[in-house]
Write an enzyme that holds these catalytic residues in place. Structure first.
Site, mmCIF file in Angstrom:
data_model
loop_
_atom_site.group_PDB
_atom_site.id
_atom_site.type_symbol
_atom_site.label_atom_id
_atom_site.label_comp_id
_atom_site.label_asym_id
_atom_site.label_seq_id
_atom_site.Cartn_x
_atom_site.Cartn_y
_atom_site.Cartn_z
ATOM 1 N N GLY A 7 -67.718 1.748 -116.787
ATOM 2 C CA GLY A 7 -68.585 2.742 -117.393
ATOM 3 C C GLY A 7 -70.066 2.547 -117.193
ATOM 4 N N ASN A 57 -60.288 -3.410 -115.581
ATOM 5 C CA ASN A 57 -59.931 -2.614 -114.411
ATOM 6 C C ASN A 57 -59.882 -1.159 -114.870
ATOM 7 O OD1 ASN A 57 -58.751 -1.774 -111.882
ATOM 8 N ND2 ASN A 57 -57.964 -3.852 -111.659
ATOM 9 N N CYS A 91 -53.798 -4.025 -110.797
ATOM 10 C CA CYS A 91 -53.835 -2.869 -109.917
ATOM 11 C C CYS A 91 -52.792 -1.860 -110.407
ATOM 12 C CB CYS A 91 -53.559 -3.230 -108.460
ATOM 13 S SG CYS A 91 -53.546 -1.732 -107.430
ATOM 14 N N LYS A 108 -62.925 -6.800 -101.708
ATOM 15 C CA LYS A 108 -61.804 -5.927 -102.097
ATOM 16 C C LYS A 108 -60.590 -6.792 -102.365
ATOM 17 C CE LYS A 108 -58.727 -2.626 -102.426
ATOM 18 N NZ LYS A 108 -58.664 -1.731 -103.606
ATOM 19 N N SER A 109 -59.841 -6.482 -103.413
ATOM 20 C CA SER A 109 -58.599 -7.227 -103.674
ATOM 21 C C SER A 109 -57.755 -7.232 -102.414
ATOM 22 C CB SER A 109 -57.799 -6.559 -104.797
ATOM 23 O OG SER A 109 -58.505 -6.630 -106.012
HETATM 24 O O1 LIG Z 1 -55.628 1.396 -105.777
HETATM 25 C C1 LIG Z 1 -56.320 0.340 -105.633
HETATM 26 O O2 LIG Z 1 -56.517 -0.237 -104.549
HETATM 27 C C2 LIG Z 1 -56.894 -0.188 -106.902
HETATM 28 N N1 LIG Z 1 -57.468 0.731 -107.730
HETATM 29 C C3 LIG Z 1 -57.964 0.357 -108.959
HETATM 30 O O3 LIG Z 1 -58.503 1.200 -109.727
HETATM 31 N N2 LIG Z 1 -57.874 -0.931 -109.347
HETATM 32 C C4 LIG Z 1 -57.325 -1.891 -108.561
HETATM 33 O O4 LIG Z 1 -57.267 -3.081 -108.974
HETATM 34 C C5 LIG Z 1 -56.813 -1.511 -107.274
HETATM 35 CL CL1 LIG Z 1 -56.126 -2.722 -106.247
#
Ligand SMILES: O=C(O)c1[nH]c(=O)[nH]c(=O)c1Cl
Length: 309
Positions: free
Chosen positions: A248, A192, A128, A44-45
């Site tokens: 997708g 993204n 994000c 996860k980021s």
């Molecule tokens: O709301 C999020 O955590 C989120 N949600 C996304 O769809 N892409 C992202 O890069 C991130 Cl970091």
């Protein structure tokens, strides 16, 4: 059929992995990915310190995909660094997604990753859409240039970037021109979620998620054409870089399309969220069947070979 391939010189059993943010927040999810048929996996980021993220409900399934405004909930970068240190890299490559709230946070995190000598590959999340008050770096071309320059000089190894979708040929040209100035940017992950969509429940006459008055990133079937276009646009414009496709994908046909468009690895987000990690076994069977029908033995025979008319 053999679905093995290579990415930046590393062998993969299959060109499939999770999209960052899905099934990768905590250790038991990451362990499930490590045990799954995915050929690689990504965390996860993360931010410098742990975040709760946005108030719930913040994810909703839609008829053809999903909407989310998670708000970057994560355990903080040291948690994922610990995970990276114990990961079995012979089993499959691990990518480490970084989404610092400031340039300094990103530099601090990549320095810690560098000092840990982990084989994990860094994917800088520039896209994000759900942190209130934070514009996406991917849509601020000057900020994009600065962060790539700063990380290139702070981090001694190749890294990748996770980009938002672009919708204008001039933007493909301009972003690719920036990316091509940085040799250390070894891969580009497109796309993204499509930021700030809105879906409505007509019975309650209400939005579906709580954060941002219901606005959130769109994923799933809705974004496939945009994802394929971004994969192919950067594949054509960045011949020295590898492309990771995301967006997708829920069938072997979608995987085949991404590979044909130029992806080396294909990420799965919304469909993984809905189906769980067994999806990778299903996608492998479906991709293998398509290759068999077409007489392809290896992915390299058709990868990036999309024909135009
Ligand atoms: O709301 C999020 O955590 C989120 N949600 C996304 O769809 N892409 C992202 O890069 C991130 Cl970091």
């Amino acid at each position: 059929l053999d679905l093995s391939t290579f990415f930046l010189g590393r062998p993969l059993a299959a060109p499939l992995m999770n999209a960052s943010g899905v099934w990768c927040n905590v250790t038991n999810q990451l362990n499930a990915l490590a045990k799954s048929e995915a050929g690689a996996m990504v965390t996860k980021s993360c931010t410098l310190v742990r975040r709760d993220g946005n108030p719930e409900p913040r994810y909703h399934t839609l008829s053809m995909g999903s909407i989310n405004s998670m708000g970057l909930p994560n355990e903080g970068h040291l948690y994922y660094l610990d995970y990276a240190q114990q990961h079995d890299y012979e089993n499959k490559p691990l990518f480490f997604s970084v989404a610092g709230l400031t340039l300094d946070d990103n530099l601090t995190m990549v320095a810690q990753i560098q000092d840990a000598y982990t084989p994990a590959m860094v994917e800088i999340n520039l896209s994000c859409p759900n942190v209130p008050g934070k514009a996406q770096i991917g849509y601020d071309f000057e900020a994009l240039d600065v962060i790539l320059a700063e990380i290139s000089s702070a981090y001694a190894r190749p890294f990748g970037v996770k980009l938002p979708p672009y919708f204008d040929i001039a933007h493909f040209d301009e972003v690719a021109e920036i990316l091509n100035r940085y040799d250390k940017v070894a891969f580009v992950t497109c796309i993204n979620s499509i930021g700030n969509g809105l879906m409505i429940d007509i019975n309650s006459e209400t939005v579906l998620i709580k954060p941002k008055q219901g606005f959130g990133g769109i994923g799933g079937e809705y974004v496939l054409p945009t994802a394929l276009a971004n994969v192919n646009a950067f594949y054509r414009r960045c011949p020295e870089k590898s492309i990771i496709g995301c967006g997708g994908v829920s069938t072997g046909e979608h995987v085949f399309m991404h590979l044909l468009a130029g992806a080396s690895i294909v990420q799965v987000g919304t469909a993984l969220y809905e189906e769980g990690v067994d999806i990778f076994a299903r996608l492998k069977i479906e991709l293998a069947r398509i290759m068999q029908q077409k007489g392809y033995q290896k992915i390299e025979e058709y990868q990036g070979k999309l024909k135009t008319i």
